[in-house]
Design an enzyme around this catalytic site. Sequence first.
Site, PDB file in Angstrom:
ATOM      1  N   LEU A   6     -26.405   2.419 -24.590  1.00  0.00           N
ATOM      2  CA  LEU A   6     -26.171   3.788 -24.284  1.00  0.00           C
ATOM      3  C   LEU A   6     -25.030   3.849 -23.865  1.00  0.00           C
ATOM      4  O   LEU A   6     -24.525   3.557 -22.754  1.00  0.00           O
ATOM      5  CB  LEU A   6     -27.034   4.445 -23.652  1.00  0.00           C
ATOM      6  CG  LEU A   6     -28.674   4.296 -24.262  1.00  0.00           C
ATOM      7  CD1 LEU A   6     -29.521   4.980 -23.352  1.00  0.00           C
ATOM      8  CD2 LEU A   6     -28.833   4.476 -25.476  1.00  0.00           C
TER       9      LEU A   6
ATOM     10  N   GLY B 279     -23.011   9.150 -22.597  1.00  0.00           N
ATOM     11  CA  GLY B 279     -22.597  10.086 -21.560  1.00  0.00           C
ATOM     12  C   GLY B 279     -21.471  10.795 -21.327  1.00  0.00           C
ATOM     13  O   GLY B 279     -20.418  10.424 -22.011  1.00  0.00           O
TER      14      GLY B 279
ATOM     15  N   ARG C   9       5.745 -12.211 -16.766  1.00  0.00           N
ATOM     16  CA  ARG C   9       5.169 -10.982 -17.384  1.00  0.00           C
ATOM     17  C   ARG C   9       4.828 -11.907 -18.946  1.00  0.00           C
ATOM     18  O   ARG C   9       4.953 -13.135 -19.145  1.00  0.00           O
ATOM     19  CB  ARG C   9       6.168 -10.230 -17.990  1.00  0.00           C
ATOM     20  CG  ARG C   9       6.489  -9.266 -16.486  1.00  0.00           C
ATOM     21  CD  ARG C   9       7.833  -8.301 -16.855  1.00  0.00           C
ATOM     22  NE  ARG C   9       7.778  -7.651 -17.932  1.00  0.00           N
ATOM     23  CZ  ARG C   9       8.697  -7.340 -18.562  1.00  0.00           C
ATOM     24  NH1 ARG C   9      10.105  -7.513 -17.863  1.00  0.00           N
ATOM     25  NH2 ARG C   9       8.485  -6.433 -19.717  1.00  0.00           N
TER      26      ARG C   9
ATOM     27  N   ARG D 106     -18.638  13.081 -13.458  1.00  0.00           N
ATOM     28  CA  ARG D 106     -18.434  13.030 -12.239  1.00  0.00           C
ATOM     29  C   ARG D 106     -17.262  11.882 -12.241  1.00  0.00           C
ATOM     30  O   ARG D 106     -16.450  11.538 -11.228  1.00  0.00           O
ATOM     31  CB  ARG D 106     -19.640  12.450 -11.551  1.00  0.00           C
ATOM     32  CG  ARG D 106     -20.395  13.566 -10.983  1.00  0.00           C
ATOM     33  CD  ARG D 106     -21.250  13.047 -10.196  1.00  0.00           C
ATOM     34  NE  ARG D 106     -22.465  12.387 -10.794  1.00  0.00           N
ATOM     35  CZ  ARG D 106     -23.017  11.349 -10.294  1.00  0.00           C
ATOM     36  NH1 ARG D 106     -22.910  10.979  -9.033  1.00  0.00           N
ATOM     37  NH2 ARG D 106     -23.953  10.631 -10.778  1.00  0.00           N
TER      38      ARG D 106
ATOM     39  N   ASN E 172     -36.420   1.651 -11.659  1.00  0.00           N
ATOM     40  CA  ASN E 172     -35.885   1.030 -13.081  1.00  0.00           C
ATOM     41  C   ASN E 172     -34.760   0.951 -13.069  1.00  0.00           C
ATOM     42  O   ASN E 172     -33.748   1.805 -12.596  1.00  0.00           O
ATOM     43  CB  ASN E 172     -36.442   2.316 -14.006  1.00  0.00           C
ATOM     44  CG  ASN E 172     -35.875   2.330 -15.231  1.00  0.00           C
ATOM     45  OD1 ASN E 172     -35.663   1.091 -15.592  1.00  0.00           O
ATOM     46  ND2 ASN E 172     -35.950   3.357 -16.113  1.00  0.00           N
TER      47      ASN E 172
HETATM   48  C1  UD1 Z   1     -32.108   6.521 -15.737  1.00  0.00           C
HETATM   49  C2  UD1 Z   1     -33.486   6.363 -15.839  1.00  0.00           C
HETATM   50  C3  UD1 Z   1     -34.147   5.859 -14.318  1.00  0.00           C
HETATM   51  C4  UD1 Z   1     -33.313   4.943 -13.783  1.00  0.00           C
HETATM   52  C5  UD1 Z   1     -31.915   5.060 -13.952  1.00  0.00           C
HETATM   53  C6  UD1 Z   1     -31.328   3.772 -13.613  1.00  0.00           C
HETATM   54  C7  UD1 Z   1     -34.338   7.721 -17.746  1.00  0.00           C
HETATM   55  C8  UD1 Z   1     -34.829   9.025 -17.963  1.00  0.00           C
HETATM   56  N1  UD1 Z   1     -34.097   7.638 -16.411  1.00  0.00           N
HETATM   57  O1  UD1 Z   1     -31.757   7.805 -15.029  1.00  0.00           O
HETATM   58  O2  UD1 Z   1     -35.270   5.820 -14.413  1.00  0.00           O
HETATM   59  O3  UD1 Z   1     -33.685   4.602 -12.610  1.00  0.00           O
HETATM   60  O4  UD1 Z   1     -31.406   5.288 -15.213  1.00  0.00           O
HETATM   61  O5  UD1 Z   1     -29.650   3.986 -13.371  1.00  0.00           O
HETATM   62  O6  UD1 Z   1     -34.050   6.861 -18.612  1.00  0.00           O
HETATM   63  N2  UD1 Z   1     -27.195   8.588 -22.046  1.00  0.00           N
HETATM   64  C9  UD1 Z   1     -26.818   8.681 -23.225  1.00  0.00           C
HETATM   65  N3  UD1 Z   1     -27.171   9.778 -23.960  1.00  0.00           N
HETATM   66  C10 UD1 Z   1     -28.023  10.610 -23.191  1.00  0.00           C
HETATM   67  C11 UD1 Z   1     -28.664  10.546 -21.926  1.00  0.00           C
HETATM   68  C12 UD1 Z   1     -27.910   9.247 -21.463  1.00  0.00           C
HETATM   69  O7  UD1 Z   1     -26.053   7.797 -23.738  1.00  0.00           O
HETATM   70  O8  UD1 Z   1     -28.478  11.801 -24.060  1.00  0.00           O
HETATM   71  C13 UD1 Z   1     -26.665   7.401 -21.402  1.00  0.00           C
HETATM   72  C14 UD1 Z   1     -25.750   7.807 -20.138  1.00  0.00           C
HETATM   73  O9  UD1 Z   1     -24.372   7.809 -20.530  1.00  0.00           O
HETATM   74  C15 UD1 Z   1     -25.957   6.294 -19.114  1.00  0.00           C
HETATM   75  C16 UD1 Z   1     -27.432   6.214 -19.346  1.00  0.00           C
HETATM   76  O10 UD1 Z   1     -27.667   6.598 -20.876  1.00  0.00           O
HETATM   77  O11 UD1 Z   1     -24.991   5.316 -19.392  1.00  0.00           O
HETATM   78  C17 UD1 Z   1     -28.380   6.514 -18.210  1.00  0.00           C
HETATM   79  O12 UD1 Z   1     -28.422   7.842 -18.485  1.00  0.00           O
HETATM   80  P1  UD1 Z   1     -28.427   8.847 -17.132  1.00  0.00           P
HETATM   81  O13 UD1 Z   1     -28.619  10.260 -17.199  1.00  0.00           O
HETATM   82  O14 UD1 Z   1     -27.460   8.433 -16.104  1.00  0.00           O
HETATM   83  O15 UD1 Z   1     -29.824   8.336 -16.448  1.00  0.00           O
HETATM   84  P2  UD1 Z   1     -30.481   8.625 -14.980  1.00  0.00           P
HETATM   85  O16 UD1 Z   1     -30.723   9.827 -14.856  1.00  0.00           O
HETATM   86  O17 UD1 Z   1     -29.466   7.895 -14.102  1.00  0.00           O
END
Ligand code: UD1
Length: 455
Positions: free
Chosen positions: A10, A13, A319, A17, A173
């Site tokens: 994945l 995102g 270099r 931030r 997780n």
């Molecule tokens: C997610 C997990 C959580 C875990 C945490 C660990 C879910 C619902 N939750 O939460 O249980 O503890 O990661 O770090 O999965 N992304 C996409 N497309 C989307 C959404 C996300 O590509 O539509 C990618 C983001 O760029 C990121 C990753 O998926 O790399 C995780 O997404 P993020 O929204 O950060 O999940 P968390 O809320 O951190």
Amino acid sequence: MARTCLAVVLAAGDATRMKSSKSKVLHTVGNLPLIAHVTRTAAAAGVSKVALVVGRDAERVTEAASAGVDVPVTPVEQTERKGTGHAVLMAREIIAEGYDDVVVLYGDAPLINADSLLAATAERARGADVVVLGFRAADPTGYGRLVERDGELVAIREHREASDEELAIDFCNGGVITFAGQEAVSLLEAIGNANAKGEYYLTDIVEIARARGLRCVAIEAPEQDMMGCNTRAELAEIEAVWQARARHSAMLSGVTMIDPASTFLSFDTELGPDVMIEPNVWFGPGVRVGAGAVIHAFSHLEGADVGPGAMIGPFARLRPGTELAEKAKVGNFCETKKASVGAGAKINHLSYIGDAVVGAGANIGAGTITCNYDGQNKHVTEIGAGAFIGSNSSLVAPVRIGDGAYVGSGSVITMDVPDDALAIARARQETKPGRAARLREKIAAIKALTNKPRS
Ligand code: UD1
Ligand code: CA
């Protein structure tokens, strides 16, 4: 028979931030994009293919993810961010090609270890249908909690939806979830978005699988392996962990680092046994250092091949395209670029040697400059074996100094110098006996006149 595994990475995102003009996963750790760390680790764990879920900067992200990775990387676009479950489903067609295992990885978590991925597929081979990599969080705030009963995983509860009892769980997780390829599409399609964020949570896959009588388990990995990057501050923390690991393995392979914390390595830095590194040295991409070489303090190397027993610095800058043969020396305040330097040749002080070939045993005096650029093109300087270049000489390329030739100090050399010849190219010295003393007397007389008190 070997199992087949598809990695779904994945990387769609928005990463607001990071406050960056480019996708977060293009930021680097150890001079390699975050996404490349993840795809390389997946390849090292033996996956057959990578499905890359991309959003912003899709082309560059795909390129970075594929470079140097020997399994196919296929991008799929997620145009809207609707959650991790939705993101994985973007790879539906690839998943449907049929794999024994599907493993989901995050493109912004580069410290994940191939052994952890193999441990997860080993659990799959033992009959678990869903395997989640968890970690004990020092501060579990914000993470999904792993709810276990009788050695099985019963649910992953996102922080926002968790009860007080679930919030007390520190087993979280890490985001790496491996599941049965045969069930994958159907499990993913069953995920809904009726939750606090209105997103499709991949984590719901656990409860859905259990409702179908499938078995889910969690296995533990070190918290550091699961570090994700959301801000530049976290990027720096991940870099620190990565550097510490890279330095540790270099030292275990026989490299001495006097002050490891101030040695910066790149993902492809190769250091031979008995290499000695003084404090504050930077290794950019593409550096190889042969056995027993010494890198003195405050040196900056990039794209350089340093032969065995060579001596670099202090304060040297190598270099790209620098190739130093055995026991060559590049000393303080010297810069080299596209320079092949023969065995035992010495460039000891204050020189620029660029687009040059220096023969074995040549001695390049302090302040020698290869004038390689005429404002339009770069030209080559050749310096023969055993040649001696006097201090403060300029060698105006293209030019060749022959083997064993001698260039007088302060020369500006514009024409080739044959082997064993002596070349002096500077204004002839004029010496005038007594003139300094007379000059001094004159100055004193003027001073006496101007300092006389007014009458
Ligand atoms: C997610 C997990 C959580 C875990 C945490 C660990 C879910 C619902 N939750 O939460 O249980 O503890 O990661 O770090 O999965 N992304 C996409 N497309 C989307 C959404 C996300 O590509 O539509 C990618 C983001 O760029 C990121 C990753 O998926 O790399 C995780 O997404 P993020 O929204 O950060 O999940 P968390 O809320 O951190
Ligand atoms: Ca996250």
